[in-house]
Design an enzyme around this catalytic site. Structure first.
Site, mmCIF file in Angstrom:
data_model
loop_
_atom_site.group_PDB
_atom_site.id
_atom_site.type_symbol
_atom_site.label_atom_id
_atom_site.label_comp_id
_atom_site.label_asym_id
_atom_site.label_seq_id
_atom_site.Cartn_x
_atom_site.Cartn_y
_atom_site.Cartn_z
ATOM 1 N N HIS A 1 2.879 9.229 -6.741
ATOM 2 C CA HIS A 1 3.934 10.446 -6.939
ATOM 3 C C HIS A 1 4.359 10.254 -8.259
ATOM 4 O O HIS A 1 4.536 11.510 -8.992
ATOM 5 C CB HIS A 1 4.682 10.459 -5.848
ATOM 6 C CG HIS A 1 4.116 11.040 -4.612
ATOM 7 N ND1 HIS A 1 4.121 12.765 -4.411
ATOM 8 C CD2 HIS A 1 3.679 10.622 -3.525
ATOM 9 C CE1 HIS A 1 3.491 12.641 -3.231
ATOM 10 N NE2 HIS A 1 3.053 11.617 -2.770
ATOM 11 N N HIS B 1 0.798 -1.145 0.012
ATOM 12 C CA HIS B 1 0.040 -0.070 -0.079
ATOM 13 C C HIS B 1 0.785 1.413 0.035
ATOM 14 O O HIS B 1 0.502 2.216 -0.874
ATOM 15 C CB HIS B 1 -0.938 -0.019 1.144
ATOM 16 C CG HIS B 1 -1.739 1.348 1.461
ATOM 17 N ND1 HIS B 1 -2.975 1.514 0.761
ATOM 18 C CD2 HIS B 1 -1.266 2.389 2.051
ATOM 19 C CE1 HIS B 1 -3.338 2.598 1.111
ATOM 20 N NE2 HIS B 1 -2.371 3.314 1.758
ATOM 21 N N GLU B 2 1.806 1.250 0.936
ATOM 22 C CA GLU B 2 2.719 2.429 0.780
ATOM 23 C C GLU B 2 3.444 2.582 -0.412
ATOM 24 O O GLU B 2 3.790 3.803 -1.045
ATOM 25 C CB GLU B 2 3.783 2.330 2.062
ATOM 26 C CG GLU B 2 3.284 2.226 3.275
ATOM 27 C CD GLU B 2 2.207 3.619 3.429
ATOM 28 O OE1 GLU B 2 2.409 4.494 2.876
ATOM 29 O OE2 GLU B 2 1.190 3.264 4.363
ATOM 30 N N HIS C 1 1.316 4.355 -2.722
ATOM 31 C CA HIS C 1 1.691 5.907 -2.817
ATOM 32 C C HIS C 1 2.994 6.633 -3.531
ATOM 33 O O HIS C 1 2.806 7.630 -4.057
ATOM 34 C CB HIS C 1 1.900 6.445 -1.290
ATOM 35 C CG HIS C 1 0.453 6.329 -0.508
ATOM 36 N ND1 HIS C 1 -0.510 7.006 -0.886
ATOM 37 C CD2 HIS C 1 0.200 5.881 0.588
ATOM 38 C CE1 HIS C 1 -1.638 6.587 -0.208
ATOM 39 N NE2 HIS C 1 -1.239 6.109 0.769
#
Length: 239
Positions: A112, A104-105, A108
């Site tokens: 970006h 999940h991280e 992110h």
């Protein structure tokens, strides 16, 4: 009869209680769900840190570091330093839950890298939201104190607008978090890191985590509604 600002039972406190209950339920659910799947080892035996490295490499991202951070479920991505920080419960754990959180991280990170618009918008709103969370209540209190001289309502209105920035930030956060989880699940599937059963477990973990953001947004909306009800009519109530 009109009531001035003062100490009396305010039925709008029910809105706060509802918001608190929603947040509590979401928090209990995410902890119980995570704890359940934190006990299940993934078939590949990879840790959260290893999974994060594999995911980033598979996407051609080599300039993001992976670090260990203390705490439980304190995982986050810092775009300013290009670092994915994984908590005690994720970094060295080979559970299904740990790899899901790490993925999940990394979602992110991909947002970006791909220029995902909602996360850009969220970052732009963040300073306003941080300021609004503190200043809103100060402005409202100032407005109540100086209400008699005619300028109080103006300060209250500015305070409500400041708090609205907090609500807006949380609403924009929702698609960001759901999208990151979606990216995580697709990568875990496409790379073959997880089988269908493990993907199902991971979806439950990430789904429960996403509900905490939904609960937080709902709570803030209810709080904003309460402020509008209390102060939208000059802070007065009919008996």
């Amino acid at each position: 009869m009109y009531y001035p600002y003062g100490f009396y039972f305010d039925p709008t406190y029910i809105l706060i209680l509802i918001g608190a209950a929603i947040c509590l339920i979401a928090s209990v659910r995410v902890k119980s769900t995570y704890n359940k799947y934190a006990k299940i080892r993934n078939s590949s035996g990879i840790t959260g840190a290893q999974a994060a490295k594999m995911i980033l490499d598979s996407q051609g991202i080599y300039d993001v570091q992976i670090e260990h951070v203390s705490g439980n479920l304190t995982d986050h991505y810092d775009p300013t330093k290009k670092v994915v920080r994984l908590s005690d419960s994720t970094y060295n754990s080979n559970s299904v839950a740990a790899v899901g959180v790490a993925a999940h991280e990394c979602g992110h990170v991909l947002q970006h890298a791909k220029g995902y618009v909602p996360i850009t918008l969220r970052n732009a709103i963040l300073p306003l939201a941080n300021g609004g969370s503190i200043l809103s209540w100060i402005l409202i209190i100032v407005g109540i104190i100086f209400y008699g001289n005619g300028s109080g309502q103006l300060w209250i209105n500015i305070g409500i607008i400041a708090f609205s920035m907090v609500v807006l930030f949380q609403l924009v956060t929702l698609p960001v978090e759901f999208n990151a989880s979606g990216r995580a699940l697709r990568i875990l599937e496409n790379t073959g890191m997880f089988n269908s059963t493990e993907l199902k477990y991971t979806k439950k973990v990430l789904g429960a985590a996403a509900m905490t953001y939904v609960a937080s947004a709902a709570s803030s909306i209810l709080q904003l509604l309460r402020l509008v009800i209390l102060f939208g009519n000059g802070g007065r109530r009919d008996d």
